[in-house]
Scaffold this active site. Structure first.
Site, PDB file in Angstrom:
ATOM      1  N   HIS A 150      46.493 -33.649  15.393  1.00 32.72           N
ATOM      2  CA  HIS A 150      46.587 -33.955  16.829  1.00 32.72           C
ATOM      3  C   HIS A 150      48.041 -33.884  17.302  1.00 32.72           C
ATOM      4  O   HIS A 150      48.358 -33.220  18.301  1.00 32.72           O
ATOM      5  CB  HIS A 150      46.013 -35.356  17.067  1.00 32.72           C
ATOM      6  CG  HIS A 150      45.980 -35.789  18.493  1.00 32.72           C
ATOM      7  ND1 HIS A 150      44.800 -35.957  19.186  1.00 32.72           N
ATOM      8  CD2 HIS A 150      46.971 -36.108  19.368  1.00 32.72           C
ATOM      9  CE1 HIS A 150      45.067 -36.353  20.415  1.00 32.72           C
ATOM     10  NE2 HIS A 150      46.388 -36.460  20.552  1.00 32.72           N
ATOM     11  N   GLU A 151      48.930 -34.540  16.568  1.00 28.99           N
ATOM     12  CA  GLU A 151      50.334 -34.575  16.986  1.00 28.99           C
ATOM     13  C   GLU A 151      51.002 -33.221  16.799  1.00 28.99           C
ATOM     14  O   GLU A 151      51.897 -32.847  17.574  1.00 28.99           O
ATOM     15  CB  GLU A 151      51.085 -35.666  16.228  1.00 28.99           C
ATOM     16  CG  GLU A 151      50.501 -37.065  16.364  1.00 28.99           C
ATOM     17  CD  GLU A 151      50.338 -37.535  17.810  1.00 28.99           C
ATOM     18  OE1 GLU A 151      51.014 -36.981  18.708  1.00 28.99           O
ATOM     19  OE2 GLU A 151      49.511 -38.439  18.039  1.00 28.99           O
TER      20      GLU A 151
END
Length: 248
Positions: A150-151
């Site tokens: 996600h990051e």
């Protein structure tokens, strides 16, 4: 734009010391900006926000401080161990790292920092430092893998399209893509959260989680700001699956 490479073993030069001090200040700012009631859960919580009764302030005993320190050390060791394994073996993490490198923004293990968090998040992306992993938030190694992916999608967007993170619509676009492409909204995960929909469950999950992520931001606190930002960019950003050919 390549990210800086902060050290993990302590500063070895005045420049390293200054960078670590800057990182500490950034953590303090993030913590003060994203605090939620203690009853909420980490990582884009969908549970209703509740508050606990105000308790009297007490000074922790030396035994309590020792217990906290031991738990932090245990959490950090687990986070570092999982981080090393995922960087070596996770197809999703390795794919994102390779594409960041091709885009001119190489990531290394030093771009991932395991740290305790007081906030309701499992991770975060800071353009000047990389990815913060909230060592006390992870429910499993898979949870950590999805958070890293996600990051890294946020990092990829920052690298390739120069996101203005203060602009709600820019942030909404990256939040939509991160929720859609990272594994956050897989059908089995939604079932475990108690959300079930036969039709368009993925789209519903992505919208809900993108809005929840934006609502944690100071610039998205106005009425319907997060919802309006997600709605404005939905069509173009949900269909953008780069660097994947399609939704994984």
């Amino acid at each position: 734009m390549p990210l800086s490479h902060p050290t993990q073993d302590g500063p070895s030069s005045p420049a390293d010391a200054e960078e670590l001090q800057t990182f500490a200040r950034w953590r303090a700012i993030v913590a003060s900006s994203f605090k939620f009631p203690a009853a909420t859960r980490a990582l884009h919580c969908e549970s209703p926000v509740t508050t606990d009764p105000v308790a009297p302030v007490t000074t922790p005993t030396s035994e309590e401080e020792d217990a906290v320190a031991k738990q932090e050390a245990k959490d950090n060791a687990r986070c570092e161990r999982w981080k090393k394994k995922l960087l070596q073996s996770s197809p999703m993490v390795k794919f994102m790292m390779e594409n960041l490198d091709r885009s001119g923004c190489p990531f290394s293990p030093s771009h991932f920092r395991c740290t305790p968090c007081d906030i309701t998040r499992a991770g975060g992306f800071a353009p000047d430092f990389g990815v913060v992993l909230c060592q006390n938030a992870f429910l499993s190694k898979k949870h950590m893998e999805d958070t890293m992916t996600h990051e890294l999608i946020h990092a990829y967007d920052h690298c390739t399209v120069k996101v203005n993170w203060e602009n709600p619509e820019h942030y909404a676009c990256s939040a939509i893509r991160a929720a859609s492409l990272s594994g956050d909204c897989k059908f089995t995960r939604e079932l475990r959260r108690g959300f079930f929909s036969v039709a368009k469950h993925h789209q519903a999950c992505v919208k809900r989680r993108a809005i929840a992520e934006l609502k944690q931001l100071p610039q998205c606190q106005g009425e319907s700001v997060a919802e309006d930002a997600v709605r404005a960019v939905w069509d173009s950003c949900f269909s953008d699956t780069a660097p994947f050919d399609e939704i994984p």
